[in-house]
Design a protein around this motif. Structure first.
Motif, PDB file in Angstrom:
ATOM      1  N   UNK A  69     -11.794 -17.339  13.385  1.00  0.00           N
ATOM      2  CA  UNK A  69     -12.533 -16.105  13.637  1.00  0.00           C
ATOM      3  C   UNK A  69     -11.604 -14.901  13.480  1.00  0.00           C
ATOM      4  N   UNK A  70     -12.177 -13.751  13.172  1.00  0.00           N
ATOM      5  CA  UNK A  70     -11.351 -12.533  13.113  1.00  0.00           C
ATOM      6  C   UNK A  70     -10.598 -12.321  14.419  1.00  0.00           C
ATOM      7  N   UNK A  71      -9.335 -11.931  14.275  1.00  0.00           N
ATOM      8  CA  UNK A  71      -8.471 -11.777  15.438  1.00  0.00           C
ATOM      9  C   UNK A  71      -7.724 -13.031  15.824  1.00  0.00           C
ATOM     10  N   UNK A  72      -8.067 -14.144  15.211  1.00  0.00           N
ATOM     11  CA  UNK A  72      -7.425 -15.411  15.537  1.00  0.00           C
ATOM     12  C   UNK A  72      -6.114 -15.615  14.804  1.00  0.00           C
ATOM     13  N   UNK A  73      -5.547 -16.804  14.994  1.00  0.00           N
ATOM     14  CA  UNK A  73      -4.249 -17.133  14.418  1.00  0.00           C
ATOM     15  C   UNK A  73      -4.292 -18.483  13.720  1.00  0.00           C
ATOM     16  N   UNK A  74      -3.429 -18.623  12.732  1.00  0.00           N
ATOM     17  CA  UNK A  74      -3.201 -19.888  12.055  1.00  0.00           C
ATOM     18  C   UNK A  74      -1.735 -19.986  11.713  1.00  0.00           C
ATOM     19  N   UNK A  75      -1.252 -21.228  11.627  1.00  0.00           N
ATOM     20  CA  UNK A  75       0.124 -21.452  11.192  1.00  0.00           C
ATOM     21  C   UNK A  75       0.108 -22.402  10.005  1.00  0.00           C
ATOM     22  N   UNK A  76       0.621 -21.924   8.888  1.00  0.00           N
ATOM     23  CA  UNK A  76       0.724 -22.745   7.687  1.00  0.00           C
ATOM     24  C   UNK A  76       2.121 -23.349   7.592  1.00  0.00           C
ATOM     25  N   UNK A  77       2.172 -24.557   7.059  1.00  0.00           N
ATOM     26  CA  UNK A  77       3.450 -25.229   6.814  1.00  0.00           C
ATOM     27  C   UNK A  77       3.507 -25.669   5.365  1.00  0.00           C
ATOM     28  N   UNK A  78       4.717 -25.738   4.834  1.00  0.00           N
ATOM     29  CA  UNK A  78       4.908 -26.198   3.460  1.00  0.00           C
ATOM     30  C   UNK A  78       6.221 -26.973   3.410  1.00  0.00           C
ATOM     31  N   UNK A  79       6.117 -28.255   3.109  1.00  0.00           N
ATOM     32  CA  UNK A  79       7.292 -29.112   3.067  1.00  0.00           C
ATOM     33  C   UNK A  79       7.651 -29.461   1.625  1.00  0.00           C
ATOM     34  N   UNK A  80       8.921 -29.298   1.302  1.00  0.00           N
ATOM     35  CA  UNK A  80       9.415 -29.653  -0.024  1.00  0.00           C
ATOM     36  C   UNK A  80      10.010 -31.048   0.013  1.00  0.00           C
ATOM     37  N   UNK A  81       9.753 -31.822  -1.038  1.00  0.00           N
ATOM     38  CA  UNK A  81      10.295 -33.173  -1.124  1.00  0.00           C
ATOM     39  C   UNK A  81      10.628 -33.481  -2.573  1.00  0.00           C
ATOM     40  N   UNK A  82      11.241 -34.645  -2.779  1.00  0.00           N
ATOM     41  CA  UNK A  82      11.623 -35.045  -4.126  1.00  0.00           C
ATOM     42  C   UNK A  82      13.126 -34.940  -4.306  1.00  0.00           C
ATOM     43  N   UNK A  83      13.539 -34.701  -5.532  1.00  0.00           N
ATOM     44  CA  UNK A  83      14.960 -34.564  -5.840  1.00  0.00           C
ATOM     45  C   UNK A  83      15.339 -33.100  -5.668  1.00  0.00           C
ATOM     46  N   UNK A  84      16.028 -32.805  -4.576  1.00  0.00           N
ATOM     47  CA  UNK A  84      16.363 -31.419  -4.232  1.00  0.00           C
ATOM     48  C   UNK A  84      17.869 -31.291  -4.083  1.00  0.00           C
ATOM     49  N   UNK A 101       7.138 -15.134   8.470  1.00  0.00           N
ATOM     50  CA  UNK A 101       7.610 -16.278   7.692  1.00  0.00           C
ATOM     51  C   UNK A 101       8.909 -16.784   8.308  1.00  0.00           C
ATOM     52  N   UNK A 102       9.082 -18.094   8.306  1.00  0.00           N
ATOM     53  CA  UNK A 102      10.318 -18.698   8.798  1.00  0.00           C
ATOM     54  C   UNK A 102      10.561 -19.985   8.009  1.00  0.00           C
ATOM     55  N   UNK A 103      11.761 -20.527   8.137  1.00  0.00           N
ATOM     56  CA  UNK A 103      12.074 -21.761   7.417  1.00  0.00           C
ATOM     57  C   UNK A 103      13.013 -22.618   8.237  1.00  0.00           C
ATOM     58  N   UNK A 104      12.906 -23.922   7.983  1.00  0.00           N
ATOM     59  CA  UNK A 104      13.803 -24.906   8.587  1.00  0.00           C
ATOM     60  C   UNK A 104      14.508 -25.590   7.422  1.00  0.00           C
ATOM     61  N   UNK A 105      15.735 -25.194   7.175  1.00  0.00           N
ATOM     62  CA  UNK A 105      16.440 -25.715   6.008  1.00  0.00           C
ATOM     63  C   UNK A 105      16.722 -27.207   6.114  1.00  0.00           C
ATOM     64  N   UNK A 106      16.910 -27.702   7.320  1.00  0.00           N
ATOM     65  CA  UNK A 106      17.166 -29.134   7.502  1.00  0.00           C
ATOM     66  C   UNK A 106      15.955 -29.968   7.099  1.00  0.00           C
ATOM     67  N   UNK A 107      14.769 -29.377   7.222  1.00  0.00           N
ATOM     68  CA  UNK A 107      13.536 -30.082   6.877  1.00  0.00           C
ATOM     69  C   UNK A 107      12.957 -29.622   5.544  1.00  0.00           C
ATOM     70  N   UNK A 108      13.638 -28.693   4.869  1.00  0.00           N
ATOM     71  CA  UNK A 108      13.112 -28.139   3.605  1.00  0.00           C
ATOM     72  C   UNK A 108      11.674 -27.664   3.777  1.00  0.00           C
ATOM     73  N   UNK A 109      11.423 -26.963   4.858  1.00  0.00           N
ATOM     74  CA  UNK A 109      10.069 -26.552   5.206  1.00  0.00           C
ATOM     75  C   UNK A 109      10.023 -25.047   5.462  1.00  0.00           C
ATOM     76  N   UNK A 110       8.948 -24.425   5.011  1.00  0.00           N
ATOM     77  CA  UNK A 110       8.702 -23.011   5.272  1.00  0.00           C
ATOM     78  C   UNK A 110       7.391 -22.887   6.015  1.00  0.00           C
ATOM     79  N   UNK A 111       7.326 -21.925   6.919  1.00  0.00           N
ATOM     80  CA  UNK A 111       6.150 -21.716   7.754  1.00  0.00           C
ATOM     81  C   UNK A 111       5.632 -20.289   7.572  1.00  0.00           C
ATOM     82  N   UNK A 112       4.344 -20.118   7.849  1.00  0.00           N
ATOM     83  CA  UNK A 112       3.754 -18.784   7.880  1.00  0.00           C
ATOM     84  C   UNK A 112       2.869 -18.703   9.109  1.00  0.00           C
TER      85      UNK A 112
END
Length: 121
Positions: free
Chosen positions: A13-28, A69-80
Motif C-alpha cells: 500500500x502507499x506509504x508502506x515499505x519493501x526490501x529487495x535483495x539481489x544475490x550474485x553467484x557463479x564464477x566471480x 541501498x546497501x551491500x554485503x560483500x561477503x555474500x555478494x548481495x545488494x539490498x534496496x
C-alpha cells in the motif's frame, strides 16, 4: 559467468515499505559497482540507486530520503530498502553488478531478471 537473482518484490500500500535483495553467484573474481534500476510500462529503464565497492551511494532526487541501498560483500548481495512508497514507484526493479568472472576478463555489467513492485491501495 555471473548470475543475479532478485527477491522481495510484491504488492504494498502507499506509504508502506519493501526490501529487495539481489544475490550474485557463479564464477566471480570481483564485483565493483552494484545498482538498482526500474522500468515502468511505457517508460525507459532508470537508475534508482547505486553503490560502489567502497560503499559510496548515489540516488536520483525522486527516491532520495526514501530508498537506501546497501551491500554485503561477503555474500555478494545488494539490498534496496524502500520506504514511504508511492504509486509512481510501481515498476519492475532490476539489479545490476559490474563484475569480472576472472582476473584477465574485462568488467561486464550483469543484470537480474527483475522483480515486480506494485504500490496500490
Amino acid at each position: 559467468q555471473v548470475q543475479l537473482v532478485e527477491s522481495g518484490g510484491g504488492l504494498v500500500q502507499p506509504g508502506g515499505s519493501l526490501r529487495l535483495s539481489c544475490a550474485a553467484s557463479g564464477t566471480i573474481f570481483s564485483i565493483n559497482a552494484m545498482g538498482w534500476y526500474r522500468q515502468a510500462p511505457g517508460k525507459q529503464r532508470e537508475l534508482v540507486a547505486s553503490i560502489t565497492s567502497g560503499n559510496m551511494t548515489m540516488y536520483p532526487n525522486s527516491v532520495k530520503g526514501r530508498f537506501t541501498i546497501s551491500r554485503d560483500n561477503a555474500k555478494n548481495t545488494v539490498y534496496l530498502q524502500m520506504n514511504s512508497l508511492k504509486p509512481e514507484d510501481t515498476a519492475v526493479y532490476y539489479c545490476s553488478a559490474d563484475a569480472k568472472s576472472r582476473p584477465s576478463n574485462p568488467t561486464y555489467r550483469y543484470w537480474g531478471q527483475g522483480t515486480q513492485v506494485t504500490v496500490s491501495s
